[in-house]
Design an enzyme around this catalytic site. Structure first.
Site, short mmCIF file in Angstrom:
data_model
loop_
_atom_site.label_atom_id
_atom_site.label_comp_id
_atom_site.label_asym_id
_atom_site.label_seq_id
_atom_site.Cartn_x
_atom_site.Cartn_y
_atom_site.Cartn_z
N TYR A 96 0.66 -1.47 -0.11
CA TYR A 96 0.04 -0.23 -0.30
C TYR A 96 0.57 1.47 -0.06
CZ TYR A 96 -3.21 3.70 0.69
OH TYR A 96 -4.08 4.56 0.94
N ARG A 127 0.70 -8.85 -4.97
CA ARG A 127 -0.38 -8.08 -3.81
C ARG A 127 0.71 -7.22 -3.06
NH1 ARG A 127 -3.27 -14.32 -2.45
NH2 ARG A 127 -4.08 -12.42 -1.28
N LYS A 151 11.85 -15.24 -0.81
CA LYS A 151 10.95 -16.54 -1.01
C LYS A 151 10.06 -15.75 -2.64
CE LYS A 151 5.95 -17.84 -0.98
NZ LYS A 151 4.64 -17.88 -0.26
N ILE A 193 8.36 -22.36 -1.29
CA ILE A 193 6.90 -21.96 -0.13
C ILE A 193 5.59 -22.13 -0.32
CG2 ILE A 193 6.14 -20.54 1.39
CD1 ILE A 193 8.95 -19.64 2.18
#
Length: 281
Positions: A96, A127, A151, A193
């Site tokens: 954000y 994301r 990751k 992961i």
């Protein structure tokens, strides 16, 4: 994190942890994206972390999701996880408010200075809206002793390869996209992961073990067999499909919390058909 009637179903969660351990996973991440920490209360996060550690501590490493778009909060989360006995922290890039590459370096260095836990950076630009570039991760890995891995969920194979190169001997790269596990490990990645492992830990563990043994042709066969199901697990935003799939094999009621919504009817039959090839449902 399985739910039942809107509440975290810790009994189902404990069963899920046993299922993962029994089927060969090498570590577990609590409060990762699939665990829905964005809508868990602080008390629920604490209870999930405690239960994970109680079940698995000393058997396999327990990694706790500690990220925040507030550097101070992420540092405090890591300190709390360390005090509770976690083995490592997964820390997502700020979302954000975002930041520059220099901001990423400052953010992760400040967090690393607040804890002795090994830190796995988590790059998932789809994301978060910010992409940690390979050179940025390389600088962090070289200059920060307890930043030990990333990751990498950019979905960009060239970027993943560059991350492996930048990591060198200082850190490792974990795949963050189930559909790219074997390609990533073939280029030097250390594992995955995984979202799919929540419901198919045996298959994903076998695939990564084959990669670590250098048997990429056999691993590729598993990857290709899993691919249609992996695609279905992302037909809607994660963790909506995987929660429904977990319900089909006996973990929770498949529900998610708003603003996530239940899996749409049109996707259910496809997911059920694909999962039935791997599990009794």
């Amino acid at each position: 994190t399985p739910f039942e009637n809107g509440k975290a179903d810790l009994r189902a969660y404990a069963d899920l942890l046993d299922f993962q351990l029994k089927n060969g996973v090498n570590a577990v991440v609590a409060l990762g994206t699939t665990g829905e920490p964005a809508t868990l209360s602080e008390e629920e996060k604490r209870r999930v972390t405690e239960l994970t550690l109680d079940k698995l501590k000393g058997k396999i490493p327990v990694i706790v999701g500690c990220g925040s778009n507030d550097t101070r909060a992420a540092a405090a989360n890591c300190k709390r996880a360390e005090e509770m006995g976690a083995d490592a922290a997964l820390v997502v890039t700020p979302y954000y408010n975002k930041c520059t590459q220099q901001g990423l370096i400052a953010h992760f260095k400040a967090i690393a200075a607040a804890t002795s836990l090994p830190i796995i950076c988590y790059n998932v630009p789809s994301r978060t809206g910010v992409n940690m570039l390979p050179a940025t991760f390389g600088k962090l890995a070289r200059e920060t002793e307890n930043i030990v891995a990333i990751k990498e969920a950019s979905g960009n194979m060239e970027q993943i390869e560059q991350c492996v190169s930048e990591a060198g001997e200082n850190a490792v790269v974990f795949c963050g996209d189930d559909g790219l596990t074997v390609p990533t490990m073939a280029m030097g990645g250390a594992g995955v992961i995984s979202v799919a492992s929540n419901i198919l830990p045996s298959e994903v563990s076998e695939m990564t073990s084959l990669c670590l043994e250098g048997d990429f042709p056999s691993a590729a066969k598993i990857q290709l067999r899993l691919l249609p199901l992996i695609k279905a697990l992302f037909c809607e935003v994660n963790p909506i499909p995987i929660k429904y799939a977990a319900k089909l094999i006996g973990f929770g009621d498949g529900s998610v919390r708003l603003p996530l919504t239940p899996l749409e009817e049109g996707h259910r039959a496809e997911l059920e058909a694909l999962l039935s090839k791997f599990a009794k449902i």
